[in-house]
Each structure stands twice: as C-alpha cells, then as structure tokens.
Motif scaffolding. Structure first.
Motif, mmCIF file in Angstrom:
data_model
loop_
_atom_site.group_PDB
_atom_site.id
_atom_site.type_symbol
_atom_site.label_atom_id
_atom_site.label_comp_id
_atom_site.label_asym_id
_atom_site.label_seq_id
_atom_site.Cartn_x
_atom_site.Cartn_y
_atom_site.Cartn_z
ATOM 1 N N PRO A 160 -14.545 66.439 30.764
ATOM 2 C CA PRO A 160 -14.599 65.746 29.475
ATOM 3 C C PRO A 160 -15.164 66.653 28.393
ATOM 4 O O PRO A 160 -15.968 67.544 28.684
ATOM 5 C CB PRO A 160 -15.528 64.558 29.754
ATOM 6 N N PRO A 161 -14.738 66.466 27.141
ATOM 7 C CA PRO A 161 -15.232 67.328 26.062
ATOM 8 C C PRO A 161 -16.726 67.135 25.828
ATOM 9 O O PRO A 161 -17.259 66.035 26.000
ATOM 10 C CB PRO A 161 -14.415 66.862 24.847
ATOM 11 N N GLY A 162 -17.386 68.212 25.435
ATOM 12 C CA GLY A 162 -18.807 68.136 25.133
ATOM 13 C C GLY A 162 -19.051 67.508 23.773
ATOM 14 O O GLY A 162 -18.119 67.154 23.050
ATOM 15 N N LEU A 163 -20.329 67.381 23.415
ATOM 16 C CA LEU A 163 -20.700 66.730 22.165
ATOM 17 C C LEU A 163 -20.108 67.443 20.967
ATOM 18 O O LEU A 163 -19.573 66.811 20.045
ATOM 19 C CB LEU A 163 -22.232 66.678 22.038
ATOM 20 N N ARG A 164 -20.171 68.764 20.954
ATOM 21 C CA ARG A 164 -19.650 69.531 19.821
ATOM 22 C C ARG A 164 -18.151 69.276 19.642
ATOM 23 O O ARG A 164 -17.677 69.081 18.529
ATOM 24 C CB ARG A 164 -19.919 71.023 20.040
#
Length: 218
Positions: free
Chosen positions: A5-9
């Motif tokens: 899953p994509p990170g926060l940024r």
C-alpha cells in the motif's frame, strides 16, 4: 506479486492530484474551460500555482485527468485479473472496451467539454500513451522475461490503436475524411460507436498477440 500500500507521502500526493483535477473540472463546467486559469484551479484546490505545476503542465491536462485518471492502471489490472487460459488479445480488448465504455454522469459531463475544445481534445488523445507502461508490465508477466521487448512493442501498439479509435470517434464535423485533423473552432460530434471504433482498431493486433503467446508455450 502483491503491491504494498502507498505510504503517507504518496497518499498525500494522490489526494492533491485528485483535488486539482476535481477543481479543474468543476470550474470548467461552471465557467467554461476558456475562462479557467491555473491560478483559479490551484486556489480552489487549496494549493499554490507552483504546486499545481508539479502535477499538471496545463489546465487542459487537469480537466482531462478528471475523466482519464488511473484508466491506464485499471486497464492493466483488468488484464492481469483475467484467467491464464483467456487469450491475451481478448483479455486486452475487453479491458480497453470496459474502461472506455463504462462512464458515469460525471465522465459524460467532462467528455462534453472535451469534444467542444481543440486543446482539450488534443490533451485527451495524448493520455492514450499512458496505457503503454503498465500494460507492458502485465504483458511481460504473461509472456515471461524473454518477451519483455515484445511486450513493450505490443503495449505501444495497443496505445496507438486506442488513439486511432478515439481520433475516428472525435471526427470534426464537416471534415469526415481526415481522421485526426482537429482544426481550431467548430463543434466536434463523436462519429459512430466508440465501442465499434475500439474493437476495429484493436482487431489487427490479435495475430501478433497470438504469435507472442505461441512462442512462450512449452
């Protein structure tokens, strides 16, 4: 292979991109595309014009993105989800048709704008190139590493075929004999069935896909 899953940024970047394209479409519908400035879109999305330029090179790109966003990734994902026994040519054709034909009210609203502005039509056509990288990756998985070069050629051919289909569909009124010639001014009326245009443009690629699959069979 499972994609993490994509990170926060990355999630923040995705949210900013979505806010910009939604603001661009809303302002274009409310005021007309020609009356919308990059500064207006940035302000509506709550970012600076400089930030806007990190995501889109023009207002046309942002407006068009409201209808084309992630379509390339969805086409690739749809092909990847097809069972291995499904003919690759059929899997790709059905994926392209599904993603270009399944449009809702919002997409229809955006397409109405796109068909009446030369700059928007050109930006819309340019998005077909985005199909190539993710589709090439999926085709490579199907053919194996030995078919990586072939996969790129086939994916590029699909992107070109889709563009040709869209050019034929967005045929300028009064100039039906010159596909892809989008003169300044004048209403563009979509010509014929987009479904038929897509299938006709992709059909000549089927033998090449079949040949590539046969070469990978034991």
């Amino acid at each position: 292979m499972t994609t993490p899953p994509p990170g926060l940024r990355e999630r923040k970047k995705q949210a900013t991109r979505e806010a910009l394209r939604e603001a661009a479409l809303r302002l274009a519908v409310e005021h007309g595309p020609d009356q919308v400035r990059v500064e207006d879109i940035a302000e509506a999305a709550g970012v600076s014009p400089r930030t806007y330029n990190n995501y889109f090179a023009s207002r046309e790109q942002a407006i068009v993105s409201a209808v084309t966003a992630d379509r390339d990734a969805r086409i690739a994902a749809t092909v990847a989800a097809r069972p291995a026994g499904v003919r690759l040519a059929d899997a790709i054709t059905e994926a392209v048709v599904e993603q270009y034909m399944n449009t809702g009210e919002r997409e229809h609203e955006a397409l109405l704008l796109i068909t009446t502005r030369t700059a928007l039509r050109n930006a819309f056509l340019e998005t077909t190139a985005d199909i190539e990288p993710p589709l090439a990756a999926v085709i490579t998985e199907r053919l194996g590493d030995a078919g990586a070069h072939t996969a790129r050629v086939l994916a590029a051919s699909v992107a070109a075929a889709v563009r040709i289909a869209l050019e034929g569909w967005l045929q300028p009124t009064g100039n039906a004999g010159a596909a892809g010639s989008f003169g300044a001014g004048g209403l563009v009326v979509p010509s014929g069935s987009l479904l038929d245009q897509l299938r006709a443009a992709l059909a000549p690629l089927a033998p090449a896909f079949d040949a590539a699959e046969r070469r990978t069979q034991p």
